[in-house]
Scaffold this motif. Structure first.
Motif, PDB file in Angstrom:
ATOM      1  N   ARG A 339       0.838  -1.197   0.000  1.00  0.00           N
ATOM      2  CA  ARG A 339       0.000   0.000   0.000  1.00  0.00           C
ATOM      3  C   ARG A 339       0.875   1.251   0.000  1.00  0.00           C
ATOM      4  O   ARG A 339       1.903   1.287   0.691  1.00  0.00           O
ATOM      5  CB  ARG A 339      -0.903   0.002   1.245  1.00  0.00           C
ATOM      6  N   PRO A 340       0.498   2.274  -0.740  1.00  0.00           N
ATOM      7  CA  PRO A 340       1.284   3.508  -0.770  1.00  0.00           C
ATOM      8  C   PRO A 340       0.976   4.378   0.443  1.00  0.00           C
ATOM      9  O   PRO A 340      -0.184   4.637   0.754  1.00  0.00           O
ATOM     10  CB  PRO A 340       0.819   4.180  -2.064  1.00  0.00           C
ATOM     11  N   VAL A 341       2.004   4.810   1.143  1.00  0.00           N
ATOM     12  CA  VAL A 341       1.815   5.630   2.333  1.00  0.00           C
ATOM     13  C   VAL A 341       2.662   6.897   2.247  1.00  0.00           C
ATOM     14  O   VAL A 341       3.678   6.948   1.542  1.00  0.00           O
ATOM     15  CB  VAL A 341       2.170   4.854   3.616  1.00  0.00           C
ATOM     16  N   THR A 342       2.232   7.899   2.992  1.00  0.00           N
ATOM     17  CA  THR A 342       2.966   9.159   3.079  1.00  0.00           C
ATOM     18  C   THR A 342       3.354   9.398   4.530  1.00  0.00           C
ATOM     19  O   THR A 342       2.820   8.785   5.453  1.00  0.00           O
ATOM     20  CB  THR A 342       2.116  10.346   2.585  1.00  0.00           C
ATOM     21  N   PRO A 347      -3.387  11.083   1.835  1.00  0.00           N
ATOM     22  CA  PRO A 347      -3.138  10.873   0.402  1.00  0.00           C
ATOM     23  C   PRO A 347      -2.699  12.170  -0.264  1.00  0.00           C
ATOM     24  O   PRO A 347      -2.959  13.264   0.257  1.00  0.00           O
ATOM     25  CB  PRO A 347      -4.506  10.415  -0.124  1.00  0.00           C
ATOM     26  N   ILE A 348      -2.029  12.036  -1.398  1.00  0.00           N
ATOM     27  CA  ILE A 348      -1.658  13.203  -2.203  1.00  0.00           C
ATOM     28  C   ILE A 348      -2.553  13.216  -3.434  1.00  0.00           C
ATOM     29  O   ILE A 348      -2.540  12.276  -4.233  1.00  0.00           O
ATOM     30  CB  ILE A 348      -0.186  13.150  -2.620  1.00  0.00           C
ATOM     31  N   ILE A 349      -3.332  14.270  -3.572  1.00  0.00           N
ATOM     32  CA  ILE A 349      -4.265  14.397  -4.687  1.00  0.00           C
ATOM     33  C   ILE A 349      -4.153  15.808  -5.222  1.00  0.00           C
ATOM     34  O   ILE A 349      -4.536  16.775  -4.548  1.00  0.00           O
ATOM     35  CB  ILE A 349      -5.722  14.120  -4.241  1.00  0.00           C
ATOM     36  N   GLY A 350      -3.608  15.959  -6.404  1.00  0.00           N
ATOM     37  CA  GLY A 350      -3.470  17.302  -6.938  1.00  0.00           C
ATOM     38  C   GLY A 350      -2.588  17.363  -8.167  1.00  0.00           C
ATOM     39  O   GLY A 350      -2.080  16.347  -8.657  1.00  0.00           O
ATOM     40  N   ARG A 351      -2.401  18.567  -8.632  1.00  0.00           N
ATOM     41  CA  ARG A 351      -1.550  18.818  -9.797  1.00  0.00           C
ATOM     42  C   ARG A 351      -0.112  19.001  -9.336  1.00  0.00           C
ATOM     43  O   ARG A 351       0.155  19.682  -8.337  1.00  0.00           O
ATOM     44  CB  ARG A 351      -2.041  20.066 -10.530  1.00  0.00           C
ATOM     45  N   ILE A 352       0.820  18.384 -10.053  1.00  0.00           N
ATOM     46  CA  ILE A 352       2.238  18.565  -9.752  1.00  0.00           C
ATOM     47  C   ILE A 352       2.696  19.858 -10.425  1.00  0.00           C
ATOM     48  O   ILE A 352       2.581  19.999 -11.646  1.00  0.00           O
ATOM     49  CB  ILE A 352       3.062  17.370 -10.266  1.00  0.00           C
ATOM     50  N   PRO A 353       3.186  20.821  -9.654  1.00  0.00           N
ATOM     51  CA  PRO A 353       3.610  22.094 -10.253  1.00  0.00           C
ATOM     52  C   PRO A 353       4.657  21.894 -11.344  1.00  0.00           C
ATOM     53  O   PRO A 353       5.519  21.009 -11.240  1.00  0.00           O
ATOM     54  CB  PRO A 353       4.202  22.858  -9.052  1.00  0.00           C
ATOM     55  N   VAL A 371       0.206  17.612 -15.197  1.00  0.00           N
ATOM     56  CA  VAL A 371       0.607  16.310 -14.665  1.00  0.00           C
ATOM     57  C   VAL A 371       0.042  16.229 -13.252  1.00  0.00           C
ATOM     58  O   VAL A 371       0.285  17.116 -12.426  1.00  0.00           O
ATOM     59  CB  VAL A 371       2.136  16.143 -14.649  1.00  0.00           C
ATOM     60  N   TYR A 372      -0.690  15.171 -12.970  1.00  0.00           N
ATOM     61  CA  TYR A 372      -1.422  15.051 -11.714  1.00  0.00           C
ATOM     62  C   TYR A 372      -1.009  13.783 -10.980  1.00  0.00           C
ATOM     63  O   TYR A 372      -0.517  12.824 -11.581  1.00  0.00           O
ATOM     64  CB  TYR A 372      -2.927  15.014 -11.973  1.00  0.00           C
ATOM     65  N   LEU A 373      -1.263  13.788  -9.670  1.00  0.00           N
ATOM     66  CA  LEU A 373      -0.937  12.636  -8.839  1.00  0.00           C
ATOM     67  C   LEU A 373      -2.100  12.320  -7.909  1.00  0.00           C
ATOM     68  O   LEU A 373      -2.682  13.224  -7.298  1.00  0.00           O
ATOM     69  CB  LEU A 373       0.317  12.929  -8.006  1.00  0.00           C
ATOM     70  N   ALA A 374      -2.439  11.042  -7.807  1.00  0.00           N
ATOM     71  CA  ALA A 374      -3.416  10.566  -6.819  1.00  0.00           C
ATOM     72  C   ALA A 374      -2.873   9.271  -6.249  1.00  0.00           C
ATOM     73  O   ALA A 374      -2.960   8.214  -6.874  1.00  0.00           O
ATOM     74  CB  ALA A 374      -4.788  10.356  -7.459  1.00  0.00           C
ATOM     75  N   ALA A 375      -2.273   9.337  -5.076  1.00  0.00           N
ATOM     76  CA  ALA A 375      -1.652   8.160  -4.462  1.00  0.00           C
ATOM     77  C   ALA A 375      -1.406   8.453  -2.987  1.00  0.00           C
ATOM     78  O   ALA A 375      -1.568   9.582  -2.521  1.00  0.00           O
ATOM     79  CB  ALA A 375      -0.346   7.798  -5.163  1.00  0.00           C
ATOM     80  N   GLY A 376      -0.996   7.425  -2.255  1.00  0.00           N
ATOM     81  CA  GLY A 376      -0.637   7.604  -0.855  1.00  0.00           C
ATOM     82  C   GLY A 376      -1.784   7.398   0.122  1.00  0.00           C
ATOM     83  O   GLY A 376      -1.762   7.922   1.234  1.00  0.00           O
ATOM     84  N   HIS A 377      -2.778   6.592  -0.254  1.00  0.00           N
ATOM     85  CA  HIS A 377      -3.973   6.425   0.579  1.00  0.00           C
ATOM     86  C   HIS A 377      -3.784   5.433   1.721  1.00  0.00           C
ATOM     87  O   HIS A 377      -4.694   5.263   2.540  1.00  0.00           O
ATOM     88  CB  HIS A 377      -5.147   5.966  -0.287  1.00  0.00           C
TER      89      HIS A 377
END
Length: 412
Positions: A339-342, A347-353, A371-377
């Motif tokens: 499982r992805p963890v932070t 979680p990380i959900i958003g646009r990568i600058p 470029v977007y990211l949705a992970a780390g839940h």
């Protein structure tokens, strides 16, 4: 409209494609999955526990939105029969000498995520399939209608089939290997390679969404090699068992309903046991942050720990064995997922600058690119999957967001 490419066809990526397809031509959506087997990690091997209000303020709206999306999808698409969606009751079971301390909800140190429960604890009755010791403390820790359960593998397949029937394009097994830019240095296409034939295909696109779970940092580094930015996502490995027992049958289900049991047996080990529809009982609770992440999700099987599986079997014996009968349960599946963890448990959900994409790489502004990211839940990927997919689709398409995710973006 330029294509949207989603890298990672687990439950988060597939949910995102499902919601994107409601507001753009489905054929313009591409799901790219490197694993030769679909849903071979957490999307297929998680417990499938859903909670409405077990989350911190930063993710509370997302958690509540996702819980309602699960309910609505189950009502619309017959989820009870297709992926075992069912309301549940959550119970904490602990020895009478156990003193509870507040812990983080990510179970990194073997603590119980029952500590995150928001229901008013009250004395409860354990489900009849659960064998107890004298003096065990049983508490109901969920309010009516605020927790549910499902089979994540079946839900993931259902979502994928919905996407494919609409015209979403799946590339699997395939690996994203490079990004191309136009004369303005803006992302214009992505090259993917079929890992069986080694043929390469360029997909014109201006929007890329990374939903590769614990593998997301590796995917980002591959596509943006000149970037010095490191995605702060690591992996938490977890073993699991699925068993069948004569103590949990359709008759028991109809009489008593499904339960989620969170136990505390010893320091560093807090088993989670979920009775699912269809006669299945799922057991987990052995987690490790030091288990190396395999190259592919399907490689996890080679890393499965015999001692961890035997410990879970021991727990199954303790809670399921009938008087005078040993091991009268059948193990139908053994699993290990990552499982992805932070670091902060969110979680990380958003646009990568754009400044994090490396030298001379930019994206079109607004809903035209990114470029977007949705992970780390962490252990909440299934619970938050539909809400994440819905909000990510809204974010990418420039629509009003259904939940506040302002605290879930990348931290510099």
């Amino acid at each position: 409209m330029s294509a949207t490419v989603i890298l990672g066809a687990g439950i988060i990526g597939t949910s995102t494609a499902y919601y994107l397809a409601k507001h753009q031509p489905p054929s313009s959506i591409h799901l790219v999955e490197i694993s030769p087997e679909l849903f071979a990690s957490a999307s297929g091997y998680a417990g499938g526990f859903l909670a409405k209000n077990w989350f911190s303020p930063a993710s509370a709206e997302l958690g509540a939105l996702s819980f309602e999306e699960h309910r609505k999808l189950a009502e619309k698409d017959s989820g009870a029969g297709k992926w075992g969606y069912a309301r549940s009751t959550s119970i904490s079971l602990s020895p009478p000498t156990n003193s509870k301390e507040k812990v983080d909800v990510w179970c990194r140190d073997g603590a119980s995520r029952a500590e995150a429960a928001s229901g008013d604890s009250s004395k409860g009755v354990a489900p009849p399939w659960l064998r107890r010791e004298d003096g065990d403390a049983v508490e109901v820790i969920s309010d009516e209608g605020t927790v549910a359960q499902l089979d994540p593998l079946q839900l993931s397949h259902h979502l994928l089939q919905k996407c494919l029937s609409l015209g979403v394009q799946l590339h699997q097994p395939a690996k994203a290997i490079s990004i191309s830019t136009d004369v303005r240095n803006e992302v214009s296409s992505i090259c993917i390679a079929d890992t069986r034939s080694s043929t390469e295909t360029d997909i014109p696109c201006t929007r890329v969404i990374i939903t590769s779970g614990a593998w997301s940092p590796k995917v980002f580094q591959t596509l943006f090699p000149t970037s010095s930015y490191k995605l702060s996502i690591t992996s938490l490995a977890g073993h699991s068992l699925v068993v069948k027992s004569p103590k949990w049958t359709k008759e028991h289900e109809e009489s008593h309903g499904c339960h989620a049991v969170f136990m505390t047996t010893q320091p560093g080990y807090s088993p989670e046991i979920f009775s699912r529809t269809g006669g299945q009982i799922y057991l987990a609770g052995l987690n490790s942050a030091t288990e190396p992440l395999p190259e592919l999700a399907t490689d996890s099987r080679a890393n499965m720990s015999k001692s961890a599986i035997e410990k879970l079997r021991g727990t199954a014996r303790e809670i399921l064995a009938r008087e005078g009968a040993a091991d009268d349960f059948e193990v139908t599946r053994e699993g290990l997922c990552f499982r992805p963890v932070t670091e902060n448990g969110l979680p990380i959900i958003g646009r990568i600058p754009d400044e994090h994409l490396g030298v001379s790489v930019r994206t079109r502004p607004g809903a035209e690119g990114g470029v977007y990211l949705a992970a780390g839940h962490g252990p909440w990927g299934i619970s938050m999957s539909l809400g994440t997919g819905k909000v990510m689709a809204e974010l990418v398409q420039g629509r009003e967001l259904s939940a506040d995710i302002s605290s879930l973006g990348l931290k510099d």
